[in-house]
Design an enzyme around this catalytic site. Structure first.
Site, PDB file in Angstrom:
ATOM      1  N   ILE A 174     -21.804 -15.520  -1.809  1.00  0.00           N
ATOM      2  CA  ILE A 174     -22.758 -15.218  -2.871  1.00  0.00           C
ATOM      3  C   ILE A 174     -22.199 -14.004  -3.597  1.00  0.00           C
ATOM      4  CG2 ILE A 174     -24.151 -13.816  -1.268  1.00  0.00           C
ATOM      5  CD1 ILE A 174     -26.613 -14.485  -2.915  1.00  0.00           C
ATOM      6  N   SER A 175     -22.131 -14.065  -4.919  1.00  0.00           N
ATOM      7  CA  SER A 175     -21.437 -13.031  -5.685  1.00  0.00           C
ATOM      8  C   SER A 175     -22.163 -11.693  -5.649  1.00  0.00           C
ATOM      9  CB  SER A 175     -21.275 -13.472  -7.148  1.00  0.00           C
ATOM     10  OG  SER A 175     -20.426 -14.578  -7.253  1.00  0.00           O
ATOM     11  N   GLN A 176     -21.392 -10.642  -5.833  1.00  0.00           N
ATOM     12  CA  GLN A 176     -21.903  -9.278  -5.944  1.00  0.00           C
ATOM     13  C   GLN A 176     -22.960  -9.206  -7.057  1.00  0.00           C
ATOM     14  OE1 GLN A 176     -18.841  -6.829  -7.514  1.00  0.00           O
ATOM     15  NE2 GLN A 176     -19.954  -4.901  -7.319  1.00  0.00           N
TER      16      GLN A 176
END
Length: 288
Positions: free
Chosen positions: A134-136
């Site tokens: 899951i992206s920053q």
């Protein structure tokens, strides 16, 4: 294409066989790496100006209808922690009020395993299985802000390539009338469906398939976001941008950068390279 010094124009001969049968703002001066350490440095630089950190909520956001949250009483996943995450994103330079409001509304911990939920609002990517992440939070907000630049209200139609656990798709659904998201890994596609089902988001459609081919049957799109990095943007996606549409994607192998592509005419695109980033690799086909 851009060499990093400014936008250039290039004409692309598009080949329809790539999709048949399948159903800015430059800011290159920002050399901020996609990391927690850089987030701290950015915040320190902002604080040095002495200016207060504020943002306005978008008035048209629909009222929430959250599911029962078994983690709601945990301090590390509270609404206050989510607001603090948004304040850090502001300190890093994101200004779009609709994007910031969306980041505050969508509960990131819903999209993580319970053991990782206490880390949901730190400024870092986290594992979701199948070698994906899951992206920053900052990079999610930054990419959506770049895609939305010049738009005062909601975008009409947006495509996300790489649904993952569904978090970014949920944020996109707050800033666009229609969101289509495609995932090539079937178990992640099913995970995203399960994560999103309790949120009852009416304007979001999930698809299982090869994201490199896009969704030509659903386009054209006013915005396209890629959540995985290739050596360049797949040519099939160029043709699915509406005139004036904006595509944001990480590109590169060892050294990746965000790339902005704007379709200015039917057969003309303008490209610009933005700041460094780090994403999982973009792959063709489907899995599972």
């Amino acid at each position: 294409m851009s060499d990093g010094k400014g936008p250039t124009k290039k004409r692309f001969p598009l080949t329809l066989d790539l999709v048949s049968g399948l159903g800015g703002r430059g800011r290159s001066e920002l050399a901020a790496l996609n990391s927690r350490q850089t987030a701290t440095l950015n915040a320190a630089r902002h604080a040095a100006t002495g200016k207060p950190v504020t943002y306005a909520k978008a008035p048209e956001m629909r009222p929430p209808a959250p599911p029962v949250d078994k983690l709601a009483n945990m301090p590390l996943v509270s609404e206050a922690v989510r607001k603090a995450m948004v304040q850090r994103i502001v300190q890093q330079g994101v200004k779009d009020p609709m994007v910031l409001a969306a980041m505050e509304r969508v509960p990131r911990h819903y999209f993580l395993e319970p053991g990782l939920a206490p880390q949901a609002y730190i400024d870092a990517s986290l594992p979701i299985g199948y070698h994906q992440t899951i992206s920053q939070p900052y990079i999610v907000a930054r990419m959506i802000e770049v895609m939305r630049e010049g738009v005062s209200g909601k975008l009409k139609r947006v495509l996300e390539v790489g649904t993952g656990c569904g978090y970014q798709a949920a944020v996109l659904a707050e800033v666009a009338d229609e969101v289509y998201s495609v995932e090539r890994i079937r178990p992640l596609h099913e995970l995203a469906r399960a994560n999103l089902r309790p949120l009852r988001i009416p304007n979001l459609r999930l698809h299982y398939g090869d994201g490199m081919a896009g969704l030509p049957q659903c386009g054209p799109f006013d915005g396209i976001i890629l959540a995985a990095a290739g050596l360049d943007v797949p040519q099939a996606l160029f043709d699915q941008l509406a005139i004036g549409g904006r595509l944001v994607a990480p590109v590169g192998a060892g050294q990746q950068r965000l790339k902005l592509i704007v379709r200015t005419q039917r057969n003309e695109w303008v490209a610009d390279m933005l700041e460094p980033c780090h994403f999982v690799p973009l792959k063709p086909g489907t899995f599972g």
